[in-house]
Design a protein around this motif. Structure first.
Motif, short mmCIF file in Angstrom:
data_model
loop_
_atom_site.label_atom_id
_atom_site.label_comp_id
_atom_site.label_asym_id
_atom_site.label_seq_id
_atom_site.Cartn_x
_atom_site.Cartn_y
_atom_site.Cartn_z
N GLY A 188 0.81 -1.21 0.00
CA GLY A 188 0.00 0.00 0.00
C GLY A 188 0.85 1.27 0.00
N THR A 213 1.74 5.58 -2.68
CA THR A 213 1.99 6.82 -1.96
C THR A 213 3.38 7.34 -2.25
N VAL A 244 3.61 8.85 -5.69
CA VAL A 244 3.06 10.20 -5.76
C VAL A 244 4.03 11.18 -5.12
N ILE A 245 4.56 10.81 -3.97
CA ILE A 245 5.48 11.71 -3.27
C ILE A 245 6.69 12.01 -4.14
N VAL A 252 5.76 14.47 -6.79
CA VAL A 252 5.55 15.83 -6.28
C VAL A 252 6.89 16.46 -5.90
N CYS A 253 7.74 15.68 -5.23
CA CYS A 253 9.04 16.21 -4.83
C CYS A 253 9.83 16.65 -6.06
N VAL A 308 8.51 19.87 -7.30
CA VAL A 308 8.91 21.00 -6.46
C VAL A 308 10.36 21.37 -6.74
N LEU A 331 14.39 13.15 0.16
CA LEU A 331 12.99 13.40 0.48
C LEU A 331 12.20 12.09 0.49
N SER A 362 13.02 10.09 3.53
CA SER A 362 12.33 10.61 4.69
C SER A 362 10.87 10.18 4.68
N ALA A 363 10.24 10.25 3.52
CA ALA A 363 8.84 9.83 3.43
C ALA A 363 8.71 8.35 3.74
N LEU A 418 8.83 7.67 7.31
CA LEU A 418 7.59 7.98 8.00
C LEU A 418 6.58 6.86 7.84
N LEU A 419 6.45 6.40 6.60
CA LEU A 419 5.49 5.32 6.36
C LEU A 419 5.91 4.07 7.13
#
Lengths: 594, 373, 323
Positions: C11, C15, C18-19, C22-23, C26, C295, C298-299, C302-303
């Motif tokens: 799962g 995510t 997507v991250i 997006v990163c 940015v 990044l 780090s994500a 967290l997950l």
């Protein structure tokens, strides 16, 4: 603000008179270079042994000097490698290094270098002409080398030719007479036997050179002729060097240099952390600013075990303000192009207050493109600096027809718009924010509204080069020879960004001479002429004329020249201020532990 | 009528009980008062500060806080300050400021000084200050917090900087709560695919490391923006990151509330969804929101100071506590040794954060109806 | 349980995808280019800029760059090259990962060891003077920005004549082999960052502990236990604390990413060889694959932290089931 600049790109160049006098006078056996005659700098005979710890502002990105443009790498490389020639510490004149002597052909197009005999790489391999030819042809002239210098060594579309005549002789053939060419011979020479496998000659791709000697390379691979050799690198913390047993310099008494057995670089990013480590005695030398001087000097006076030393060295970056002649706002562009406006602006710049407030008085008046400490080329232009006089500035602006027509305290442009100028400056600096704020304050007093636009210091130049500014606060380093600063000060040069419309579309092409102001044309041709004028007196006369034109026409307005200030632990002798990476200027081998 | 009065009486008693619980926490009460005082100071910063934040008093750079004297030549008198003589040590180049007792000037209340704007009104009335010198006599200044490198009055800068630092939190919380309530509400109320999508989004947002993404976004703020815009940009950046956590918690709360009778009733009479979320569900969470907001505020204030420290925050000529502190810290050990008063804005920052936390804790305890110890 | 973990890990993948997109967006949206930082060097010409862009693949359209990177990650677990260091991103991170994890875990540990008992204490003595003092001190840690805290600590150490004012070791121990002296030297340096960062986390944890403790104390089973006449100590530890600590386990999972981000400023200020400054540099210099990988890292932490927390929670609290 780390004012480190390397030799300028050059397509042509400078006198060789010095050289011919030095030529061919030395014996053919192993000949160490005697480093002497620096009594004026306080240099005495030292003793061998001990070690020192210096600061590195960040981790080096590589250990291959030509693989990454990186000041920290430069600082280390300076201790590991040598060029064919180097600067005299006191006079900044070129003198022999790895080359023992040289001759220049009558047409000025052929240089023949006699290499110092008996020099060995730190791994014991002999240093030969092949290494020199390899370094220039395979590395420096390699356009894919990220920190190479292919442009300088390309003349009339052809690469400068290097050729090993015999084991100890290198002949360089240029396309055109290039008097300043010797300055380019300060480039560090690399060991062919270690790097050949990364070169085209060794069968690799051109870009592979950048992959040589990454920071995790085995230290024994990094081989040089410099005073020290690499011992170890601890990622993010420390670079450790030890004396190169094969170094080739001796002091006046014949003692081998360097005096120190070890030289460590602690990696400390933050300026305050650097001060802390120095105060704690973990670091032995620290370059500081005028702002930091009182605190450290008070400590010295109170008996702390270090000395704070002021020196008016030649190198260092004097800040200036530049107005964008090609500003996006047409009315402003027109105004900025007007000399009368720039002169008015200069009288609203309070140099004495800047020196007093921002630098604690530890700065002097600036030269125009040449540091006042440069005995060779500086001409006194202080008279043209004018004095801080808000009334005169106001009157001059009145005379330009810039009057406050709507009574809001800000003068109005002919169209009726307020005279507002944005000033781009670096926020993460110890001096720029204060200077910018003072300028804003004084300009306000003469009815010019200055809007501050802070950006990171590292983005200043790219912002300037993009032309996306109106007024900018910036600095370029001073160098011993104006030729080295040509891309900055010659109109149309790659870094002459306040008049961008003069720049050519491609590197190397002629600039847009038609759009130059008359004085810009004159400066342009001065640089062109001086570059191929071998006679020293003639060159000096040309550059004198340039400085006067600069001072009178103000392409940029120089503000001041900071003093160079260093603090050094009392444990050491023979400390000569060392700004940082100036290839060919490395007084560290003279330092000894008392 | 009596049937209507009952719930009011009950809610009044809930409120008064909450009030009683709030009053129990002395620190919380103190925090509340301190916050009220701070925001009032920020509101009236122009009036309270003796000078403009951009006026550079030449010759008074790095002047230590002026001392207020009560005892003069003739015994007790109205508070006055001495003039100062500035000099520079010839060896260390350190600045010295020595009181000059021959010049004494009283600090007056309600003096005319530099103009400032207050809600669009122009005024030059300041709470206190040393009146402008009349002809010839030397101008004397009263700098209660001393001055900075350029001779600007630090008290004025601190007070005006507080406007930025204190509102960064408020505006940021408002924005992030607006987004959070809406997203959390929608997510919990509708469920299904909407819920899944929003939850995914929240998960992604929560997975971003806070400071780095703040860094990345703040480098996106065009450096050429005027400082007011930069300020708003920073608030927006802070808020854009802040809402996700709240939305997640809210969704849970909404999920529970959704099944309550009065919500079903509202749905039954055909109230619009948004109205139900905003009018029926959100008010039930007000105490929770209030507490969370109070506790989220310090994060914004500190976030601003971290950005300013890295040179990516508020810029001159605006000022904020973060910027003032970053300036002080840039001078590092000189500040501590030579100009310690530059750290005073830090004191304000610390007190604000403390006050918010105590106030928030007390609010939470007050809103908490379950625990009785 | 295994299938639960597997499902959760699977799962995470969308995510993360997507991250990463997006990163990358940015990073790419930021003005300027990687080569800007070299402009001031006279050796740097437009040709050099073009050559570097070509070498790094920066002449490709951004979308192609992204998918090239993604392809490398998926097929070869290759996270790209660091532009700045000209080495694989993974190697560069690997060099600093050890110290980063070590320092971060230590600070987390410190926060917990201080915060949990204090949280419990203040829950039981809500309005006592002592818990107010504890509260003030805890929040003081939160309220003083860490760069200021570090400056103050270092200044005090200097004034006391200490030499442990930054870094992890004294210069002579940096590249020395491990020995007792080196360990002592490390500890002597380590306490400053650990205290400066650790204290920041104390207040939050303490508040959480206090709140959930208060929650639990109001619960029926605690009242029942009390009513039964169970000894106070037993009620506190067996019933209250065990349950009150559950929300903190979730919180611990959330704090895993601070491994990277929590130490940026303090590492710059105190000169620590951690990943934090690397991330800052890569973002500012547009070292895109380095920034992107960090990044993402780090994500992912967290997950992963969330997952670990859920597993730990299920283990600590039998009421929670894998679902």
């Amino acid at each position: 603000m780390r004012p480190i600049r390397l030799p300028a790109r050059q397509k042509s160049a400078l006198s060789a008179l010095v050289c011919s006098t030095l030529a061919l006078s030395l014996s053919a056996s192993a000949a160490p270079k005697k480093v002497s005659g620096y009594e004026s700098l306080g240099v005495t005979a030292g003793k061998t042994g001990g070690g020192a710890t210096l600061i590195l502002g960040d981790s080096p990105q590589s250990l291959n000097y030509y693989g990454a443009i990186d000041n920290n790498l430069g600082l280390i490389s300076q201790q590991l490698f040598d060029g064919l020639v180097e600067f005299n510490y006191a006079t900044y004149k070129l003198e022999p290094a790895l080359a023992e002597s040289w001759t220049v052909s009558a047409d000025g197009k052929t240089y023949t270098f006699k290499l110092r005999q008996g020099v060995k790489w730190s791994d014991g391999e002999p240093f030969t002409a092949d290494d020199v030819v390899f370094t220039y042809e395979q590395i420096i002239e390699n356009p894919e080398a990220r920190a190479g210098d292919a442009a300088t060594f390309t003349q009339n579309g052809k690469k400068v030719n290097f050729e090993a005549v015999d084991k100890n002789t290198v002949r360089v053939t240029l396309q055109k007479p290039t008097p300043a060419f010797l300055l380019q011979m300060r480039n560090f020479i690399m060991p062919k036997h270690k790097l050949i496998k990364f070169s085209v000659e060794g069968g690799a791709k051109a870009a592979d050179l950048n992959n040589a000697w990454p920071t995790n390379v085995a230290p024994a691979e990094v081989v040089g002729t410099g005073p020290f050799k690499l011992n170890s690198y601890t990622a993010g913390q420390k670079v450790s060097l030890v004396r190169n047993p094969n170094s080739w310099k001796v002091d006046a008494k014949g003692t081998k240099l360097p005096y120190l057995d070890t030289l460590d670089f602690l990696i400390i990013r933050d300026p305050q952390a650097q001060v802390a480590q120095f105060l704690a005695g973990n670091v032995d030398q620290l370059n500081i600013t005028g702002a930091q001087f009182p605190d450290l000097k008070q400590k010295e006076v109170a008996g702390a075990p270090f000395k704070v030393v002021r020196s008016t060295a030649l190198f260092g970056s004097p800040p200036f303000v530049a107005f964008n002649f090609d500003a996006k706002d047409a009315a402003l562009a027109k105004l900025f192009s007007n000399l009368k406006f720039r002169v008015a602006a200069q009288s609203a710049l309070n140099r004495n207050r800047l020196i007093e407030t921002v630098y604690n008085g530890l700065a002097g008046l600036p030269g125009h493109g040449v540091a006042p400490a440069n005995k060779e080329f500086y001409v006194n232009t202080k008279g043209s600096l004018g004095s801080f006089d808000l009334a005169a500035a106001g009157a001059a602006l009145d005379a330009l027809g810039l009057k406050d027509t709507d009574g809001n305290g800000v003068r109005n442009l002919p169209g009726g718009k307020d005279l507002e100028i944005s000033l781009t400056y670096g926020t993460d600096s110890s001096v720029y924010p204060a200077i910018a704020t003072i300028i804003q304050n004084d300009f306000k007093a003469v009815g010019i509204k200055v809007n501050l636009q802070g950006i990171l210091v590292k983005n200043l130049l790219s912002t300037g080069l993009s032309g996306n500014f109106e007024m900018i606060l910036h600095a370029f380093g001073d160098q011993p020879d104006p030729e080295l600063r040509r891309p900055i000060w010659q109109p149309g040069g790659a870094l002459y960004y306040w008049h961008r419309s003069l720049q050519s579309a491609t590197d190397g092409a002629a600039p847009n001479i038609a759009k130059m102001f008359p004085w810009e044309k004159e400066i342009y041709s001065i640089f062109e002429t001086a570059a191929v004028t071998p006679d020293r007196a003639q060159r000096k006369a040309l550059y004198t004329r340039w400085q006067l034109l600069f001072a009178h026409n103000l392409p940029v307005i120089p503000l001041l020249k900071p003093e160079n200030i260093g603090a050094v632990s009392n444990k050491y002798g023979n400390y000569v201020y060392n700004l940082g990476v100036i290839p060919g200027y490395n007084p560290v081998p003279l330092i000894y532990q008392k | 009528m009596t049937t209507l009065a009952a719930p009011e009486a009950k809610s009044a008693s809930t409120l008064s009980m909450a009030w009683r619980r709030y009053r129990k926490s002395r620190l919380g009460v103190l925090g509340g008062w301190v916050l009220a005082a701070l925001y009032l100071t920020a509101l009236f910063a122009g009036f309270l500060s003796p000078y403009s934040i951009t006026t550079q008093h030449q010759g008074h750079e790095y002047q230590p806080p002026s001392r207020l004297h009560l005892v003069g030549k003739g015994g007790l008198s109205w508070p006055f300050v001495y003039g100062t003589r500035e000099s520079r040590d010839p060896v260390t180049f350190a600045r010295k400021s020595v009181d000059d007792p021959s010049v004494q000037l009283p600090v007056r209340l309600l003096v005319r000084g530099e103009p400032y704007r207050f809600f669009g009104l122009q005024s030059d009335l300041h709470l206190f200050g040393v009146p402008l010198a009349q002809g010839g006599s030397p101008q004397v200044f009263y700098f209660p917090f001393g001055t900075d490198q350029l001779g600007r009055d630090l008290l004025s800068r601190t007070l005006v900087g507080g406007q930025v630092s204190l509102t960064v939190g408020l505006i940021g919380v408002v924005i992030s709560f607006a987004i959070g309530i809406l997203m959390g509400g929608i997510s919990g109320y509708y469920g299904g695919l909407t819920d899944t999508l929003i939850q995914r989004l929240i998960e992604v947002l929560l997975s971003f490391p806070r400071l780095p993404i703040l860094l990345a976004l703040s480098t996106l703020i065009p450096p050429r923006w005027p400082s007011t815009w930069v300020y708003l940009g920073i608030v927006a950046v802070l808020a854009l990151i802040g809402w996700a956590g709240l939305a997640r918690v809210l969704r849970g709360q909404v999920l529970t509330l959704r099944s309550l009778d009065y919500v079903s009733a509202a749905q039954a009479i055909g109230a619009r969804d948004l109205r139900i979320i905003l009018r029926h569900i959100t008010p039930n969470l007000s105490s929770f929101l209030l507490v969370t907001a109070t506790l989220a505020l310090p994060g914004f204030v500190l976030g601003e100071s971290a950005l300013s420290f890295l040179g990516l925050g508020i810029k001159e000529p605006m000022t904020s506590w973060g910027l003032l502190l970053a300036d002080a810290r840039r001078e590092g050990f000189q500040t501590l040794n030579l100009y310690p008063w530059l750290l005073l804005p830090g004191l304000f920052l610390v007190i604000t954060i403390l006050a918010f936390n105590f106030f928030g804790d007390a609010l939470r305890d007050a809103a908490d109806t379950q625990t009785r110890l | 349980m295994l299938s639960f973990i597997l499902r959760r890990v699977l799962g995470m993948l969308p995510t993360l995808l997507v991250i990463s997109a997006v990163c990358f967006l940015v990073i790419k949206l930021q003005p300027g280019s990687f080569t800007d930082q070299y402009l001031e060097d006279p050796r740097f010409t437009r040709e050099t800029a073009a050559a570097i862009s070509r070498q790094l693949g920066l002449d490709q359209p951004p979308v192609a760059q992204y998918f090239h990177w993604l392809g490398g990650v998926l097929t070869r677990f290759d996270f790209g090259y660091s532009f700045l260091q000209n080495r694989p991103v993974v190697t560069v991170i690997g060099e600093l990962l050890g110290w980063t994890v070590f320092i971060a875990l230590l600070t987390l540990l410190l926060s917990w060891v201080i915060a949990v008992p204090l949280g419990i204490y203040t829950a039981f003595n809500r309005h006592s003077a002592s818990s107010q003092v504890i509260g003030v001190l805890g929040y003081l840690g939160l309220a003083i920005p860490d760069f200021l805290a570090a400056l103050l600590i270092v200044a005090v150490v200097l004034r006391l004549g200490g030499t442990n004012v930054g870094g992890l070791f004294s210069p002579k121990y940096i590249d020395a082999p491990w020995s007792w002296a080196r360990v002592l030297d490390l500890l002597n340096h380590l306490w400053i960052p650990v205290v400066a960062v650790g204290l920041e986390g104390v207040a939050g944890l303490m508040r959480q502990m206090r709140a959930s403790m208060l929650d639990v104390l109001g619960q029926d089973y605690v009242r029942t236990a009390r009513a039964k006449g169970a000894p106070q100590r037993r009620v506190i530890w067996r019933h209250a604390v065990r349950n009150a600590i559950n929300p903190l386990i979730s919180l611990a999972g959330l704090s895993l990413p601070t491994l990277i981000s929590g130490t940026i400023i303090i590492s710059i200020v105190l000169n620590l060889p951690t990943i934090g400054p690397l991330l800052y540099d890569s973002l500012v210099n547009k070292d895109q694959y380095m920034a992107l990988t960090l990044l993402m890292f780090s994500a992912a932490l967290l997950l992963l932290g969330n997952l670990l927390a859920d597993i730990a929670l299920a283990w600590a609290d039998p009421r929670v089931r894998y679902s």
